[in-house]
Design an enzyme around this catalytic site. Structure first.
Site, PDB file in Angstrom:
ATOM      1  N   ARG A  39       0.767  -1.189  -0.019  1.00 45.53           N
ATOM      2  CA  ARG A  39      -0.123  -0.012  -0.025  1.00 45.53           C
ATOM      3  C   ARG A  39       0.960   1.176  -0.177  1.00 45.53           C
ATOM      4  O   ARG A  39       1.004   2.005  -0.906  1.00 45.53           O
ATOM      5  CB  ARG A  39      -0.849  -0.079   1.246  1.00 45.53           C
ATOM      6  CG  ARG A  39      -2.058   0.884   1.140  1.00 45.53           C
ATOM      7  CD  ARG A  39      -1.914   2.567   1.454  1.00 45.53           C
ATOM      8  NE  ARG A  39      -1.208   2.539   2.876  1.00 45.53           N
ATOM      9  CZ  ARG A  39      -0.928   3.492   3.340  1.00 45.53           C
ATOM     10  NH1 ARG A  39      -0.939   4.537   2.585  1.00 45.53           N
ATOM     11  NH2 ARG A  39      -0.429   3.763   4.702  1.00 45.53           N
ATOM     12  N   ASP A  40       1.657   1.395   1.084  1.00 42.54           N
ATOM     13  CA  ASP A  40       2.458   2.718   1.346  1.00 42.54           C
ATOM     14  C   ASP A  40       3.531   2.873   0.258  1.00 42.54           C
ATOM     15  O   ASP A  40       3.989   3.853  -0.250  1.00 42.54           O
ATOM     16  CB  ASP A  40       2.898   2.614   2.601  1.00 42.54           C
ATOM     17  CG  ASP A  40       2.964   4.284   3.364  1.00 42.54           C
ATOM     18  OD1 ASP A  40       2.901   5.017   2.303  1.00 42.54           O
ATOM     19  OD2 ASP A  40       3.117   4.262   4.322  1.00 42.54           O
TER      20      ASP A  40
ATOM     21  N   ASN B  58       9.160   5.104   4.471  1.00 47.98           N
ATOM     22  CA  ASN B  58       9.042   3.925   5.701  1.00 47.98           C
ATOM     23  C   ASN B  58      10.532   3.432   5.956  1.00 47.98           C
ATOM     24  O   ASN B  58      11.131   3.317   5.299  1.00 47.98           O
ATOM     25  CB  ASN B  58       7.950   3.045   5.200  1.00 47.98           C
ATOM     26  CG  ASN B  58       6.738   3.473   4.853  1.00 47.98           C
ATOM     27  OD1 ASN B  58       6.381   3.921   3.774  1.00 47.98           O
ATOM     28  ND2 ASN B  58       5.880   3.434   5.893  1.00 47.98           N
TER      29      ASN B  58
ATOM     30  N   CYS C  83       9.440  10.031   0.126  1.00 47.18           N
ATOM     31  CA  CYS C  83       9.050  11.305   1.007  1.00 47.18           C
ATOM     32  C   CYS C  83       8.330  12.304  -0.251  1.00 47.18           C
ATOM     33  O   CYS C  83       9.137  12.493  -0.922  1.00 47.18           O
ATOM     34  CB  CYS C  83      10.314  11.948   1.689  1.00 47.18           C
ATOM     35  SG  CYS C  83       9.505  13.288   2.396  1.00 47.18           S
TER      36      CYS C  83
ATOM     37  N   HIS D 183       4.731   3.779  13.544  1.00 47.09           N
ATOM     38  CA  HIS D 183       5.091   3.612  12.231  1.00 47.09           C
ATOM     39  C   HIS D 183       6.095   4.905  12.061  1.00 47.09           C
ATOM     40  O   HIS D 183       5.756   5.925  12.047  1.00 47.09           O
ATOM     41  CB  HIS D 183       3.422   4.111  11.493  1.00 47.09           C
ATOM     42  CG  HIS D 183       3.720   4.090  10.139  1.00 47.09           C
ATOM     43  ND1 HIS D 183       3.360   3.301   9.277  1.00 47.09           N
ATOM     44  CD2 HIS D 183       4.025   5.115   9.287  1.00 47.09           C
ATOM     45  CE1 HIS D 183       3.321   3.552   7.948  1.00 47.09           C
ATOM     46  NE2 HIS D 183       3.921   4.897   8.156  1.00 47.09           N
TER      47      HIS D 183
ATOM     48  N   HIS E 249       9.153   6.689   9.596  1.00 49.25           N
ATOM     49  CA  HIS E 249       9.915   6.684   8.345  1.00 49.25           C
ATOM     50  C   HIS E 249      11.380   6.973   8.586  1.00 49.25           C
ATOM     51  O   HIS E 249      11.509   7.681   9.649  1.00 49.25           O
ATOM     52  CB  HIS E 249       9.164   7.915   7.854  1.00 49.25           C
ATOM     53  CG  HIS E 249       8.015   7.762   6.932  1.00 49.25           C
ATOM     54  ND1 HIS E 249       7.537   8.132   5.487  1.00 49.25           N
ATOM     55  CD2 HIS E 249       7.020   6.901   7.468  1.00 49.25           C
ATOM     56  CE1 HIS E 249       6.460   7.625   5.194  1.00 49.25           C
ATOM     57  NE2 HIS E 249       5.976   6.782   6.454  1.00 49.25           N
TER      58      HIS E 249
END
Lengths: 311, 311
Positions: free
Chosen positions: A11-12, A250, A241, A208, A210
Site C-alpha cells: 500500500r504505502d 518508511n 517522501c 509507524h 519513516h
C-alpha cells in the site's frame, strides 16, 4: 519479548510508484509476504482511484490474495466512503485503518478535512466497520512533527488518542509521517500515551516510522523501551517522501527484523523468506531501493576467508 | 551533554573511490570541514600507495590544509612504517590512528599480521609517535563481529583494550567495521569496557559504526547510554562495504549530528555548514551517496503550505 511486525509496502510503497504495479504482481507479493511470519500485511487502500490510481485495483487485490490464518489483512480508509467501500467488497479486509493528522494543516492537505470534520465522522467509521465484521484502527499522522507546522504539541496527540479510545477503535497507530521523530521524543511521548491510556492488548498500539533522516531504527528501539510491541515497516524500504525527492520513506521491514532478532527479540518473522520477498522489489518497481540487509545479507552472513590466508 | 563528532570521509570514504580525488579537492574539503565544529577530521592515511593509490598524496594533503585551532587532524597508520612516515612529513598530523582487528582472520586480511605480530609492534608505534610530538590512538576493528569468523568474543575485545591502555595509547576507537553490531550488544560490551578500563577523559573512547545493515544511528544511541562521548561518522555517508556491493559503509556524519542535536545533545557542530560540505560530495565522487539529511533537510526544515489551503 514478543514483537509484532507489519508490512505496508504494497500500500504505502506502491502508492507513490509512477508505474502501475499489475494486480497479479501485488497478489503474488502479498501471498509471499503472508508466509514470512508477519503479523499484518497492509494490502491496499480504499481511496479515490483518481487521486491514487496506483491502488485502483483494491477489490481485485483483496479478491485475489490467499488468506493465511493468523495474518491480519489491512486496507487503508481515509474516510467513511472508504470504510463503506471496504465493507461492500466481495472479500473484505480483516481490518481497515483510518487516518487523521495531529497537525491540522497536514490533515487538510492529506484528507481535505479540518480536525473537527475528521472527529465528527470517526464514530460512524467505527460503526460501519464493526457492522461489516471488520476491525478498525486509527493512524495518527504527523504525531512527532509536521512538515508545514513543525512542532506538534504532545497534548494534541494525547487528545486524539483519547478520542480514538472513546470511539471504540480496535487499535491506534502513532505515525511519524515525514521522519521528524527522534528517539528521545519517541520514548517520552509514547510513554505518556501508554501511561495515560493503557493498552488493552499487546498490539493495540503500533508505531509507524519513516527513515527520512536516518533515525527510523533508533526510533523503533525507543518505542520498545516505552512499551510498544507492534511496528510497521515497508519491504525493501519501498516508499518515499512527498516533500524530499530522493529521500527515503518508511523504515525497511527486513532491516528492522534483522536488528530485532539480533537483539534477541522474538518477531516470529523468517528473515530469509522476507529478504527473498524484498529482492523481488527492484524488478517490480524498476529502480533501486533503500533496504540494506537485502544487499549486505543478515548480520551473520559470513564471507569466505581469502585464499592467501588459507593453509 | 557534550558529544564529540569526528569525520573520516576524506580518508575512509575516498580510499575506496575508484576515481582519484585531486589533492586540491581534498584540501578544500578538509578546510570546509575544519569550520563546522567537528572535533577531529581524519584527512589521510600513511599506507602503501600501491595498495591504496587513492591516498598516495598524504604528504601533500597534510601540507596543504589550513590548521584551525581546536580541530584535531588525524592520519591512519597501519603499522610502524606508517607512524614513521607520518613523523617524517613536513606538516605532521596532530594524531595518528593505528589499527588492529579483534578477529585474527580479519587482522591478517587487513594488515597482513597475526595478533602476536600486531601486539609486538604496538609499543614501538607509541614511542615513535610520541617522540615526534604526535598523539596516537588505536582502532579495534571487527570488535562487534567479523565477516569471516562471525562472533567475536567480548574477552578478546577487553584484552586488546587492556593492552592499549598498558602501552600508553592516547585513545581507543572501538569499531564495527562491517556493520554487524546491534544496539543491545553495543550497550553491553561498551559498558564492560568502560567499567573495566575507565576513561581518563571524555574523548578517550570513540565508537566507530557502519550502517551496513541500517543499525548505525541506533548503535550511537546505545553507545551514549553506555557512557561514550565521541563518535566517528563519514560526510554524506561516503564509503562502502568491501563485502557487499551496493551496501553502505560508515554512518553519515550529518545524519548523526541532526539526530543528536534534535535529542538535545551538544555536538558544537553547525549542521547547516556540515550539510553544505556533504552536498559537495556527489559532485566530487560522481555518484549518489547515502546521506539522508542532505536530501530531506534538517528535521525542522519546513515546507510551504499548499496554495489551496491558504486563505
Amino acid at each position: 519479548m514478543r514483537l509484532y511486525i507489519n508490512d505496508v509496502a504494497v500500500r504505502d510503497g506502491f502508492q507513490i510508484e509512477p508505474r502501475f504495479v499489475p494486480t497479479a504482481t501485488k497478489v503474488e507479493l502479498v501471498d509471499h509476504l503472508s508466509r514470512t511470519g508477519l503479523h499484518k500485511v497492509e494490502v491496499t487502500s480504499f481511496v479515490s482511484p483518481k487521486l491514487v490510481p496506483a491502488l485502483a485495483d483494491a477489490n481485485d487485490v483483496l479478491a485475489g490474495i490467499e488468506r493465511v490464518p493468523g495474518v491480519v489483512y489491512v486496507a487503508l480508509v481515509p474516510n467513511i466512503r472508504g470504510v463503506q467501500n471496504a465493507a461492500a467488497t466481495t472479500k473484505k479486509p480483516d481490518e481497515v485503518n483510518g487516518v487523521v493528522s495531529a497537525s491540522e494543516t497536514h490533515n487538510r492537505a492529506n484528507i481535505n478535512r479540518t480536525h473537527e470534520q475528521s472527529l465528527a465522522e470517526l464514530p460512524t467509521m467505527v460503526k460501519v466497520a464493526h457492522d461489516a465484521g471488520m476491525k478498525i484502527t486509527m493512524s495518527l499522522s504527523t504525531a512527532f512533527g509536521c512538515p508545514f507546522e513543525g512542532h506538534v504539541a504532545e497534548d494534541m496527540v494525547l487528545r486524539f488518542v483519547e478520542h480514538f479510545h472513546e470511539f471504540g477503535f480496535d487499535g491506534v497507530s502513532i505515525a511519524d509521517t515525514t521522519g521528524m521523530a527522534n528517539p528521545r521524543q519517541v520514548e517520552e511521548l509514547t510513554r505518556k500515551v501508554l501511561e495515560r491510556f493503557p493498552a488493552p492488548n499487546e498490539t493495540y498500539y503500533t508505531l509507524h516510522f519513516h527513515n527520512t533522516r536516518g533515525m527510523g531504527l533508533a526510533n523503533v528501539i525507543a518505542g520498545i523501551a516505552a512499551g510498544v510491541h507492534s511496528f510497521d515497516g515497508s519491504l525493501a524500504g519501498l516508499g518515499g517522501c512527498n516533500f524530499a525527492p530522493g529521500a527515503t520513506g518508511n523504515i525497511c521491514t527486513e532491516d528492522m527484523v534483522n536488528m530485532l532478532e539480533d537483539m534477541g527479540y522474538d518477531t516470529r518473522v523468517d528473515i530469509a523468506k522476507l529478504i527473498a520477498c524484498a529482492q523481488l522489489i527492484p524488478g517490480i518497481v524498476g529502480h533501486e531501493v533503500p533496504g540494506q540487509v537485502m544487499k549486505a545479507g543478515v548480520t551473520m552472513h559470513l564471507h569466505e576467508i581469502p585464499e592467501s590466508l588459507r593453509q
